[in-house]
Design an enzyme around this catalytic site. Structure first.
Site, PDB file in Angstrom:
ATOM      1  N   GLU A 212      12.291  16.556 -23.571  1.00 25.16           N
ATOM      2  CA  GLU A 212      10.996  16.831 -23.501  1.00 25.16           C
ATOM      3  C   GLU A 212      10.906  16.492 -21.931  1.00 25.16           C
ATOM      4  O   GLU A 212       9.620  16.489 -21.590  1.00 25.16           O
ATOM      5  CB  GLU A 212      10.288  16.160 -24.401  1.00 25.16           C
ATOM      6  CG  GLU A 212      10.371  16.725 -25.773  1.00 25.16           C
ATOM      7  CD  GLU A 212       9.509  15.887 -26.957  1.00 25.16           C
ATOM      8  OE1 GLU A 212       8.546  15.073 -26.619  1.00 25.16           O
ATOM      9  OE2 GLU A 212       9.483  16.368 -28.046  1.00 25.16           O
ATOM     10  N   LYS A 340       1.620  20.667 -35.994  1.00 26.91           N
ATOM     11  CA  LYS A 340       2.596  21.577 -35.457  1.00 26.91           C
ATOM     12  C   LYS A 340       2.838  22.603 -36.387  1.00 26.91           C
ATOM     13  O   LYS A 340       3.058  22.627 -37.469  1.00 26.91           O
ATOM     14  CB  LYS A 340       4.070  20.913 -35.488  1.00 26.91           C
ATOM     15  CG  LYS A 340       4.279  19.744 -34.668  1.00 26.91           C
ATOM     16  CD  LYS A 340       5.575  18.990 -35.263  1.00 26.91           C
ATOM     17  CE  LYS A 340       6.035  17.904 -33.938  1.00 26.91           C
ATOM     18  NZ  LYS A 340       7.071  17.136 -34.620  1.00 26.91           N
ATOM     19  N   LYS A 391       0.012  16.509 -27.271  1.00 26.83           N
ATOM     20  CA  LYS A 391       1.414  15.906 -26.503  1.00 26.83           C
ATOM     21  C   LYS A 391       2.282  17.211 -26.439  1.00 26.83           C
ATOM     22  O   LYS A 391       2.259  18.048 -27.222  1.00 26.83           O
ATOM     23  CB  LYS A 391       1.991  15.072 -27.591  1.00 26.83           C
ATOM     24  CG  LYS A 391       2.610  15.325 -28.861  1.00 26.83           C
ATOM     25  CD  LYS A 391       3.545  14.138 -29.316  1.00 26.83           C
ATOM     26  CE  LYS A 391       4.363  14.808 -30.355  1.00 26.83           C
ATOM     27  NZ  LYS A 391       5.498  13.613 -30.814  1.00 26.83           N
TER      28      LYS A 391
HETATM   29  C1  2PG Z   1       8.241  14.999 -32.843  1.00 24.55           C
HETATM   30  C2  2PG Z   1       8.589  16.305 -31.996  1.00 24.55           C
HETATM   31  C3  2PG Z   1       7.927  16.669 -30.630  1.00 24.55           C
HETATM   32  P1  2PG Z   1      10.879  17.287 -32.517  1.00 24.55           P
HETATM   33  O1  2PG Z   1       8.988  14.516 -33.725  1.00 24.55           O
HETATM   34  O2  2PG Z   1       7.035  14.737 -32.709  1.00 24.55           O
HETATM   35  O3  2PG Z   1       7.716  15.753 -29.882  1.00 24.55           O
HETATM   36  O4  2PG Z   1       9.967  16.157 -31.781  1.00 24.55           O
HETATM   37  O5  2PG Z   1      10.239  18.475 -32.166  1.00 24.55           O
HETATM   38  O6  2PG Z   1      12.269  17.268 -32.243  1.00 24.55           O
HETATM   39  O7  2PG Z   1      10.433  17.164 -34.281  1.00 24.55           O
HETATM   40 MG    MG Z   2       7.079  13.222 -34.145  1.00 25.71          MG
END
Ligand code: 2PG
Ligand code: MG
Length: 426
Positions: A212, A340, A391
């Site tokens: 990231e 998400k 974020k």
């Molecule tokens: C998280 C994410 C994003 P990933 O855990 O919050 O920062 O990571 O997309 O790998 O799940």
């Molecule tokens: Mg997370």
């Protein structure tokens, strides 16, 4: 008469994400000349209960191809939605959900479904000739819009980095900035200061970056990471404006019996004490996924202890899924959700998740994925639902800056206020 809002074409293709893995891009056109494009991101520390990301398997692209998902958009979804009205997002999303027919988008793939859901929203805004955040705000139905506090992930560990740090993300949040652009400046300045300090102490190999864009120095212990970040904040003179946030992503170091962190084996009571100590020692305002993804009870204990002052955010615990969020509300497991889009698969369901959180006085943080793309959709989303927090990684690297730069543009063209005041400065 054919309406200008009628969808005339839906076309998906395979493109690459920031890790160089294939992902789904979808384009939708409308009769009125509207055009919407969306690209789906992809997680690495994914929650067990997330909607299914359909991958081809086999040898090509190391099994990560998405040609089946692309085909599902072009051959299964497109014929059903061409000719419908792009303004009716809910109807479109329910069509997608019904076409898939599984509880977790396993048949068509959440990557296929989401690409269409988002491209449709962008196409509708484009046909209306209105900014995406206005269109999303009207769909969501919140009276105000604000510019979110950016949570910059400047130091990476866990599965996003090749070092020994157990905790995945160490973030800085410029809550005391007056504007979003000032927050971005503070974030970038501290990021560069951190780079200088890491080079001074550990050499140039320490400033390679994680997925990231945050640095991935060869540190082992949580406090070492927090100390070096505090030093960078201090050198830039931002102690009064900037606070800290961590995404523990605790499922990634839960063995089934204990947590492996900082060279120790900790049961959940000990880990809880570890957090309350950290909160006393450092200006931490948010802890995401402090325990593993099934442990609603330990989450609840921590929230009870510190939830008045600290945001406890469920990511892998809730996976943006209204049913799991409901469980969390009953058990008082957190006071915020991470939002998400690809964890659930449609915009309508993500809105339901956010509304559920708001209706119970919880907070919402909009989030990118560790494998992300140049698509800035989530910047508009964070403004539109006025959640006040986003974020999107470090203030560096194109797939991360795409979101922050989009927020700069929104700031310039609107009078929306910066959401920093939602946090109490202590
Ligand atoms: C998280 C994410 C994003 P990933 O855990 O919050 O920062 O990571 O997309 O790998 O799940
Ligand atoms: Mg997370």
């Amino acid at each position: 008469m054919l309406d200008r809002y009628e969808i005339t074409s839906v076309k998906a293709r395979q493109v690459l994400d920031s890790r160089g893995n294939p992902t789904v891009e979808c384009e939708i056109r409308t009769r009125g000349g509207g055009f919407g494009r969306a690209i789906v991101p992809s997680g690495k520390s994914t929650g067990k209960h997330e909607a299914v990301e359909l991958r081809d398997g086999g040898l090509d692209w190391n099994g990560k191809g998405v040609s089946k998902a692309v085909k599902n958009v072009n051959d299964v979804i497109a014929p059903k939605i061409v000719g419908t009205d792009c303004r009716n997002q809910e109807a479109l999303d329910y069509t997608l959900i019904a076409l898939d027919g599984t509880p977790n988008k396993a048949k068509l793939g959440a990557n296929a479904v989401l690409s269409v859901s988002l491209a449709n929203a962008v196409a509708a805004a484009s046909t209306k000739d209105t900014p995406l955040y206005y269109h999303l705000n009207a769909l969501f139905g919140k009276p105000e819009m604000t510019l979110p506090v950016p949570f910059f992930n400047i130091l990476n560990g866990g599965e996003h980095a090749g070092n020994k740090l157990a905790i995945q993300e160490f973030m800085i949040a410029p809550i005391g900035a007056k504007t979003f652009s000032e927050a971005l400046k503070m974030g970038a300045e501290v990021y560069h200061e951190l780079r200088n300090i890491l080079i001074e102490r550990y050499g140039r190999g320490a400033v390679n970056v994680g997925d990231e864009g945050g640095f991935a120095p060869p540190l082992k212990k949580t406090r070492d990471a927090l100390d070096v970040i505090m030093e960078a904040i201090h050198r830039q003179g931002y102690e009064s404006e900037i606070r800290l946030s961590i995404d523990v992503a605790a499922s990634t170091f839960w063995t089934g019996k204990y947590y492996k962190i900082d060279g120790k084996r900790m049961k959940s009571e000990r880990l809880l004490k570890f957090y309350t100590d950290l909160i006393e020692e450092y200006p931490i305002i948010n802890i995401e996924d402090p325990f593993h993804e099934e442990d609603f009870d330990s989450f609840a204990m921590l929230t009870e202890r510190v939830g008045k002052d600290v945001q406890i955010t469920g990511d892998d615990l809730f996976v943006t899924n209204p049913r799991r969020i409901e469980q969390g509300i009953v058990k008082k497991s957190a006071n915020a959700i991470l939002l998400k889009l690809n964890q659930i698969g449609t915009l309508t369901e993500a809105f339901q998740a956010a509304r559920l959180a708001y209706d119970n006085d919880w907070y919402v943080m909009v989030s990118h994925r560790s494998g992300d793309t140049e698509d800035p959709f989530i910047a508009d989303l964070a403004v539109a639902i006025s959640c006040g927090e986003i974020k999107a990684g470090a203030p560096a690297r194109g797939e991360r800056t795409a979101k922050y730069n989009r927020l700069l543009r929104i700031e310039e063209e609107t009078e929306f206020s910066y959401a920093g005041k939602r946090w109490v400065l202590k």
